[in-house]
Motif scaffolding. Sequence first.
Motif, PDB file in Angstrom:
ATOM      1  N   VAL A  14       0.841  -1.202   0.000  1.00 52.48           N
ATOM      2  CA  VAL A  14       0.000   0.000   0.000  1.00 52.48           C
ATOM      3  C   VAL A  14       0.876   1.253   0.000  1.00 52.48           C
ATOM      4  CG1 VAL A  14      -1.698   1.319   1.327  1.00 52.48           C
ATOM      5  CG2 VAL A  14      -1.950  -1.159   1.086  1.00 52.48           C
ATOM      6  N   VAL A  15       1.910   1.260   0.816  1.00 50.29           N
ATOM      7  CA  VAL A  15       2.821   2.407   0.872  1.00 50.29           C
ATOM      8  C   VAL A  15       3.551   2.558  -0.464  1.00 50.29           C
ATOM      9  CG1 VAL A  15       4.905   3.322   1.984  1.00 50.29           C
ATOM     10  CG2 VAL A  15       3.075   2.341   3.368  1.00 50.29           C
ATOM     11  N   ALA A  16       3.945   1.462  -1.064  1.00 52.92           N
ATOM     12  CA  ALA A  16       4.647   1.515  -2.358  1.00 52.92           C
ATOM     13  C   ALA A  16       3.762   2.159  -3.423  1.00 52.92           C
ATOM     14  CB  ALA A  16       5.072   0.121  -2.791  1.00 52.92           C
ATOM     15  N   VAL A  17       2.501   1.801  -3.475  1.00 53.45           N
ATOM     16  CA  VAL A  17       1.577   2.402  -4.449  1.00 53.45           C
ATOM     17  C   VAL A  17       1.483   3.904  -4.217  1.00 53.45           C
ATOM     18  CG1 VAL A  17      -0.836   2.550  -5.159  1.00 53.45           C
ATOM     19  CG2 VAL A  17       0.233   0.318  -4.894  1.00 53.45           C
ATOM     20  N   SER A  18       1.355   4.304  -2.973  1.00 57.25           N
ATOM     21  CA  SER A  18       1.248   5.724  -2.638  1.00 57.25           C
ATOM     22  C   SER A  18       2.500   6.491  -3.043  1.00 57.25           C
ATOM     23  CB  SER A  18       0.999   5.869  -1.133  1.00 57.25           C
ATOM     24  OG  SER A  18       1.049   7.214  -0.756  1.00 57.25           O
TER      25      SER A  18
END
Length: 114
Positions: A14-18
């Motif tokens: 999720v953090v990577a997508v953001s």
Amino acid sequence: MYYFFKIALTALLVVAVSEISKRSSLVGGALASLPLVSFLGMIWLYIDTGNTDKVSELSRNIFWLVLPSLSFFVLLPILLKKGVGFSASFGISTVVMVGFYLGMIFCLKKIGIQ
């Protein structure tokens, strides 16, 4: 330790997508559109149960329930382009999506899919 690993890996995605979306919305969108949560859910389910029937049933249900989720991604940009604020657009799109989910679940039950 196993649960910590599952949570950490999922959160990392999720953090990577953001973070990637800050640099390129196209690349972020491509990454977000991958069914990573579905992949991980199926992998964790199989590791936890070893039951391919459960994995198959999950996969089938994901297919049917992806369809109503698309309403969110259609409606949100329309509302934003019309000048509706982010919070309101996000809320309206979410309510509409939930309505489509409930409608899809109702229809699936009518045709015998539980």
